[in-house]
Design an enzyme around this catalytic site. Structure first.
Site, PDB file in Angstrom:
ATOM      1  N   CYS A  58       0.912  -0.958   0.127  1.00 34.94           N
ATOM      2  CA  CYS A  58       0.041  -0.002  -0.058  1.00 34.94           C
ATOM      3  C   CYS A  58       1.001   1.299   0.143  1.00 34.94           C
ATOM      4  CB  CYS A  58      -0.911  -0.032   1.242  1.00 34.94           C
ATOM      5  SG  CYS A  58      -0.054  -0.274   2.748  1.00 34.94           S
ATOM      6  N   ALA A  61       3.225   1.667   2.887  1.00 34.85           N
ATOM      7  CA  ALA A  61       4.222   0.927   2.687  1.00 34.85           C
ATOM      8  C   ALA A  61       5.375   1.579   1.949  1.00 34.85           C
ATOM      9  CB  ALA A  61       4.095  -0.561   2.146  1.00 34.85           C
ATOM     10  N   ARG A  92      12.318  -4.689   6.307  1.00 36.98           N
ATOM     11  CA  ARG A  92      13.027  -4.270   5.199  1.00 36.98           C
ATOM     12  C   ARG A  92      14.517  -4.676   5.048  1.00 36.98           C
ATOM     13  NH1 ARG A  92      11.898  -2.671   0.193  1.00 36.98           N
ATOM     14  NH2 ARG A  92      13.333  -1.009   0.280  1.00 36.98           N
ATOM     15  N   HIS A 190       5.956   6.373  -2.541  1.00 31.87           N
ATOM     16  CA  HIS A 190       7.203   6.850  -2.740  1.00 31.87           C
ATOM     17  C   HIS A 190       7.157   8.280  -3.050  1.00 31.87           C
ATOM     18  CE1 HIS A 190       8.022   2.712  -4.628  1.00 31.87           C
ATOM     19  NE2 HIS A 190       8.247   2.656  -3.210  1.00 31.87           N
TER      20      HIS A 190
END
Lengths: 535, 779
Positions: A58, A61, A92, A190
């Site tokens: 999503c 994230a 991550r 992002h």
């Protein structure tokens, strides 16, 4: 002819879908045909089809998990119920190491842990107090607030809280409205993170930088990749002003505008910053790929050409020679094991491309590659950007306009040199993945669980590179799988030394004796027409 | 006791969200698929975590709601999702769970699903809606919510049958297989819900099945309504979430509520229930296993007795593991769960074992790992028992972790662990015991040597502290005024003035809480180069305010692990706190010892407040001196660098000083600091003549024959910051804290009278050096 056969096989896979889904998915798959003169197009960055098991994440994230997460000196408070914060806690593998007396928050997870009452009556007050508690405990210089789905709906004004806290505590507090439902994948997140960094952080510092000062954009230091790049680049003589954002700090990022050049590793997640810095500070960006030996060498040479300094060029060549001498014998050993194998890659928005180079170095051919959340330019090259139609979903992600900064705008290259150089190196340009793929290979966007299974059956690759969610489908099918999100707790894979680590891991994976005990029937027999496992 | 250190910030959560629990439960239904109605991130994150633990493909669909869906409702996405799921997977059961998003926008999934089932071809699929808002609870509540929803939807055939419902706890597939084997050994025809034994730990087979085989069958679940009994492993499951309670109330099915069969007594309970339900005796193999468990407990008791365990996780597991620990002598020093469970505390307390232990057991609900970590250290835990998330504590504090529960993503085989039954309990106990042994023997020789035989390493420590060596003069120190009260009263002491211009021991501009002190330290650290030493120098006595002193040091250690800690004291409480001082990492201690003769001491000390009694005269001095010397000897023997401050008072102790020096040397002091009396106005000694620096240095020279002397003392304030020669406290404190309202510069000759309330925080100590203040007592 060859292409037609592959296309038919693909159709067989997609035929199982309801008609509307079939139509939709067909646009996301293509067979690379090098004989066609005009470029092939693929559909990407569109809504995920509900109910098919997508691997996409999503918006939150992408923002908190990917771009902001690796910054080690910022306290990131997830404003929302507990799950989102918990699930991004150290998952991550972006590594960070603090310098001397800095603070490192990478190991922590902070959440406002909203409860039912907060959803009903609003969570703003709780967020304020949570920020206060974080300040009291850690005295961080920066706090990020990342919102989750319900926050956007109950109308908590996280911007107001950030502004209040910034004023109250005299530290940087930045809010990111990255509610999970925004956009169609991580990609929106992002972009939101990029916007926040350019608006509030980049350009706020005033450290002096040296002659060959660069930023590395889109390197998240998974498994220590960033450290290997730093090693090589520093050895040559570059000064790394900031790494975005692997092992990075807000402090370093604030000086990013001082660098002469932006070196872009992951185009998808950070190209917005690259473009905005170009407009605002005049910095050019150059697309590099430090995954793979040959591509690392090319990237180093491209950067050296940008600076066009004989000493730097000589130093670059010397370092390349030295590094090659060091790794070649080891690499050769593993290459013998890997050579002739085939791979299918399904990762992120860059790695499915980058890793093809490293695999090619090992003699492994990529027969299928796909991205989870890429846009068309990541497949086809930036030249298609003007022709990408903006849809409602992408319009929902704010696109900010920046103006040249009167104090810090500067051009490194003269106009003539720029014109000349842009034909020689990927200056402010990314050509995408498809152009570099072999003829007859398959490109799939937003590959899902079902298609993964089916393509593995059809293509019978020796290596499947993806993430943990689909890793075990491959294992059940008797195919070696390598996680390229988290590297299966290995790494680094970038640069010269990383290539050896990757080669070792691949060779090790291919040769484990256990595979002999797990051979699925379709690996040895032809696939029956239309045979799909039904339950 | 607070459940969490921080009220509004959950730091390092000890819980997941409800949808995770419901996904885990639905994975135990045969031929089922699960879909989350919400953003796709929820499914992706949960799949990622489950795949990491189970090493299996985990298919969880999502309705992939986006911005449009949140505005106009997610109905069309949900229906599309169901359609696609049915077409591709042909499941018999579909669970649809809500998420934060769906619940917040008020999606009526019951209606949508009813409509869908009516209007569309669902194949054979039975679709079960379930409400699991992420903010509604943890995975524990989500797990039981899902099972309850399944039971409500599926258990419809109330015709009596001879089967026994078994509501499985959230344990590993390995444990589920074990429970099934036990049930079968009793010949019980059971309906197990959920059954993840095969679905989440599938054996390799050449045929890959998109939906793994195994799981509770829908046709069996229907018969739950007519079963002859229900066994539910859920003492901590509230009635509102209990499937067994529902079946009992709705269909009158007798309910046997048991704990997870882990540990001797809890397994006994399970065996008893099975024996009763089956009418059979406990099979011989379990009697042997039981015997082996007891045998094992006895064999490992000497190791277990050293165990101090922190147990965390879901309430039901935590309860059972605590039981096993108690039975085998491993002392649970902290039992904690992230779930806001009302059941856990009374159940743990009811266990009874804790009466045998000599300390209070801590039980926390709704807690986080930040709190668990702090308490683990405070409780001197030496083992953690729980899921992989505790590894952060292991990394930071070095406390080893025995992994059990969910998730275990940093080790292999979490899905295969068997910790149930007599055999499984023994396996877990062995893991615990062996971890204790490994941890002990890893450092056993070194620790023993260090503790009893290691030569003192003074050299390393001297050169870092500016008051212990002039070589360290570049290092800055900071005094944090966190210790306002004092337990003795010295005749040279007067704390009636706080003047910004005055720099002498005991002077401070405000008293701080440990939190404030830590905040100030963080601030000062950025401003003062080489800030390597933090001292607690009053304004009262560091040990008369030990909780504040300890807390301050702990907080500052979190900010900077490399700081050298020192404190100064009159020594009265040294014997009591010496061990703790060493433990919290204080490496330098200054004790002010003005006399070793009670008669002389009686002239210096007006009053000594000890063990709740006020003493005066020679008796007071005797108590003080005894404790000072005892404490000094002990600290020195444990390698703490000790300095002794002596206030030289003309006509009172000046001829006694050499004797003091000899005595403290014999007790292990590293150096002494002989300082002149500053006859503070209003103190009993205000008329005593000044000691000249010549007289002072002569005395120091004389004593130098015995022990190292300090010549560079600056007799600084209780809130000094900087190097000895550059006290920057005035400007810095002002920048740090509102409480410090002192003038910008100490050059301004302004003194002001403080109100009575402020008097107590003022200044008393007239004599001290850079790291010491506590030599002067206050009333």
């Amino acid at each position: 002819m060859k292409h037609e056969i592959i296309k038919k096989k693909i159709d067989k896979v997609l035929e199982k879908y309801p008609a509307a889904v079939f139509k939709n998915r067909k646009e996301h798959v293509l067979v690379n045909d090098c004989s066609i003169p005009e470029p092939q197009t693929i559909t990407a960055n569109t809504r995920t089809i509900p109910g098919i098991i997508t691997n996409r994440g999503c918006c939150y994230a992408g923002c908190k998990g990917v771009v902001l997460g690796p910054l080690r000196d910022a306290v990131i408070i997830t404003h929302g119920p507990i799950g989102c914060g918990y699930y991004t806690w150290g998952t991550r593998r972006n590594k960070g190491k603090k310098k001397s007396d800095e603070k490192n928050f990478l190991n922590y997870c902070f959440s406002t842990d909203l409860q039912e009452g907060d959803i009903v009556f609003g969570g703003e007050k709780k967020l304020r107090q949570a920020v206060t508690e974080a300040v009291q405990i850690f005295q961080p210089k920066t706090i990020f607030i990342c919102s989750t789905c319900p926050v956007g709906l109950i109308g908590d004004d996280i911007n107001a809280v950030a502004a209040w806290a910034q004023n109250e505590y005299g530290i940087k507090v930045i809010s990111f409205s990255c509610e999970g439902y925004k956009g169609v994948s991580q990609s929106g997140g992002h972009h939101i993170a990029n916007n926040g960094l350019i608006r509030h952080i980049i350009g706020t510092g005033d450290a002096a930088v040296g002659k060959y000062a660069i930023n590395i954009l889109g390197e998240y230091n998974i498994g220590g990749d960033g450290w290997e790049l730093e090693r090589i680049l520093k050895k040559i003589g570059y000064e790394i002003v900031s790494m975005m954002t692997g092992n990075g700090t807000v402090e370093e990022l604030s000086n990013a505008h001082k660098a002469a050049l932006n070196v872009v590793q992951c185009h998808r997640s950070i190209n917005y910053i690259g473009e905005m810095m170009k407009t605002k500070y005049g910095q050019d960006w150059i697309k590099v790929n430090f995954i793979g030996v040959k591509s690392t060498i090319k990237s180093l040479r491209d950067i050296a050409r940008y600076f066009d300094d004989p000493d730097l060029t000589a130093r670059t060549e010397a370092v390349i020679a030295e590094e090659l001498e060091d790794i070649t014998p080891q690499l050769e050993h593993f290459r013998k094991i890997c050579s002739g194998k085939t791979a299918a890659l399904f990762v992120g928005g860059s790695r499915a491309h980058h890793y093809q180079h490293l695999l090619r170095d090992l003699g492994v051919e990529t027969i299928l590659a796909g991205y989870e959340f890429a846009h068309r330019d990541d497949y086809e090259g930036r030249e298609v950007i003007p022709s990408i139609k903006e849809d409602g979903d992408s319009k929902n992600i704010e696109s900010i306009e920046v103006q040249p900064d009167p104090e810090n705008f500067r051009l490194v290259l003269s106009r003539e040199r720029y014109e000349k150089l842009k034909d020689e190196i990927p200056l402010n340009y990314y050509g995408g993945m498809i152009k570099e793929m072999p003829d007859g290979s398959i490109v799939v966007d937003d590959l899902n669980h079902y298609e993964t299974e089916e393509f593995l059956k059809i293509l019978k690759p020796d290596i499947f590179c993806s993430g943990i969610k689909d890793k075990y489908i491959a294992h059940k099918a008797g195919i070696f799988s390598k996680q390229l999100h988290s590297y299966d707790y290995s790494g680094p894979y970038a640069g010269f030394k990383g290539a050896v680590v990757f080669a070792r891991d691949i060779a090790m994976g291919l040769t484990t004796p256990s595979w002999k005990l797990a051979v699925p029937p379709w690996k040895t027999q032809p696939v029956l027409e239309g045979r799909v496992a039904t339950c | 006791m607070k459940n969490r250190n921080l009220v509004n910030l959950n730091m390092n959560p000890c819980k997941m969200c409800m949808p995770m629990g419901s996904a885990l439960a639905f994975k135990g239904i045969s031929s089922s698929m699960f879909m989350l109605h919400g953003s796709q991130g929820c499914s992706t994150y949960i799949r990622r975590h489950m795949a990491g633990h189970f090493n299996e493909p985990v298919d969880i669909a999502s309705s992939s709601l986006n911005e449009e869906g949140t505005v106009y409702g997610g109905e069309s996405n949900l229906k599309k999702g169901l359609r696609n799921l049915i077409k591709l997977y042909r499941p018999e059961v579909i669970g649809v769970g809500t998420t934060c998003l769906a619940e917040t926008i008020g999606e009526d999934i019951n209606r949508i699903i009813n409509e869908f089932s009516r209007e569309e071809d669902c194949g054979a699929a039975c679709i079960i809606p379930i409400s699991t808002p992420g903010y509604g609870g943890t995975q524990f509540e989500g797990y039981y919510s899902a099972i309850l929803s399944i039971v409500k939807a599926a258990a419809t055939e109330a015709i009596p049958n001879d089967r026994v419902n078994v509501i499985a706890p959230n344990v590993s597939p390995g444990d589920i297989r074990n429970l099934k084997a036990i049930l079968e050994d009793f010949g019980i025809d059971y309906i197990l819900l959920p059954d993840i034994s095969e679905t989440l730990d599938a054996p390799y087979s050449t045929e890959y099945r998109r939906i793994p085989s195994g799981g509770s069958k829908l046709e069996d679940l229907r018969k739950m309504a007519g079963a002859r009994a229900t066994i539910e492993f859920g003492l901590t499951v509230p009635d509102s979430l209990s499937p067994g309670t529902y079946l009992k109330e709705r269909f009158g099915i007798p309910l046997f509520k048991c704990p997870i069969p882990l540990g001797l007594e809890y397994t006994d309970i399970f065996m008893k229930v099975l024996s009763e339900l089956s009418g059979r005796l406990v099979p011989g193999k379990y009697i042997s296993e039981r015997g082996r468990l007891i045998d094992g407990m006895i064999d490992s008791h000497k190791h277990n007795a050293e165990g101090r365990a922190v147990i965390y996780g879901e309430p039901e597991q935590v309860l059972a593991i605590s039981k096993l620990c108690c039975e085998s002598g491993v002392k649970p020093v902290l039992v904690s769960t992230g779930s806001n469970s009302d059941q856990i505390l009374p159940l743990i307390n009811a266990m009874g074992y804790f009466n045998d232990f000599d300390e209070k057991l801590l039980v926390l609900k709704d807690t986080d790992f930040e709190t668990i970590q702090k308490l683990a250290v405070q409780q001197k835990a030496n083992i953690l028992i729980g899921n992989s998330d505790g590894k952060f504590i292991t990394e930071k504090e070095g406390i080893p972790l025995v992994r059990t529960g969910f998730p275990i993503h940093d080790r292999m085989g979490g899905q295969r662990l068997v910790h149930s039954g007599y055999g499984g309990s023994l396996k877990l106990l062995d893991d615990i015991t062996n971890t204790l042994i490994e941890n002990k023997y890893e450092k056993y020789r070194e620790n023993t040597f260090q503790r009893y035989y290691s030569p003192k390493k003074h050299e390393d420590k001297t050169n870092i502290h500016p008051c212990f060596s002039s070589l360290a003069s570049k290092n800055a120190r900071m005094h944090i005024p966190v210790a306002p009260t004092c337990n003795i009263s010295c005749n040279y002491c007067n704390r009636k003035y706080d003047c910004q211009n005055e720099s002498r021991p005991g002077v401070t501009s405000a008293v701080l809480s440990p939190e404030e002190a830590a905040a100030k330290f963080a601030y000062a650290k950025d401003k003062v180069a080489n800030l390597t030493v933090v001292g607690i120098a009053g304004p009262g006595d560091a040990l008369a305010n030990f909780p504040q002193t300890r807390k301050s040091i702990e907080l500052i250690k979190q900010i900077d692990t490399n700081i050298t800690f020192c404190l100064s004291t009159n020594g009265l409480m040294l014997p009591r706190f010496a061990d703790e001082i060493i433990e919290i990492g204080v490496s330098h201690v200054t004790v002010t010892i003005n006399s070793v003769d009670p008669e002389i001491g009686a002239r210096i000390y007006k009053e000594v407040n000890y063990a709740g009694k006020k003493h005066t005269g020679a008796k007071a001095a005797e108590i003080l001196i005894k404790n000072q010397l005892e404490g000094l000897s002990y600290l020195a023997s444990r390698g703490v660098l000790c300095k002794v401050n002596i206030v030289m008072i003309k006509g009172v102790n000046d001829s006694h000083i050499e004797e003091v020096v000899k005595k403290v040397k014999a007790c292990g002091a590293f150096m002494t600091n002989i300082m002149p009396l500053i006859p503070a106005e209003g103190s009993a000694f205000q008329n005593i003549p000044l000691t000249s620096s010549r007289e002072l240095n002569e005395m120091r020279k004389k004593c130098e024959a015995d022990i190292k002397q300090m010549y560079h003392c600056r007799q600084c304030r209780a809130d000094a910051i900087g190097t000895l020669d550059d006290d920057r406290s005035a400007g810095l404190w002002k920048g740090i804290c509102k409480g410090f309202s002192g003038s910008e510069s100490r050059n301004q000759k302004v003194c002001h009278k403080l109100t009575r309330g402020e008097v107590h925080i003022e200044i008393q100590n007239i004599y001290a050096d850079g790291c010491n203040v506590g030599n002067n007592a206050r009333v």
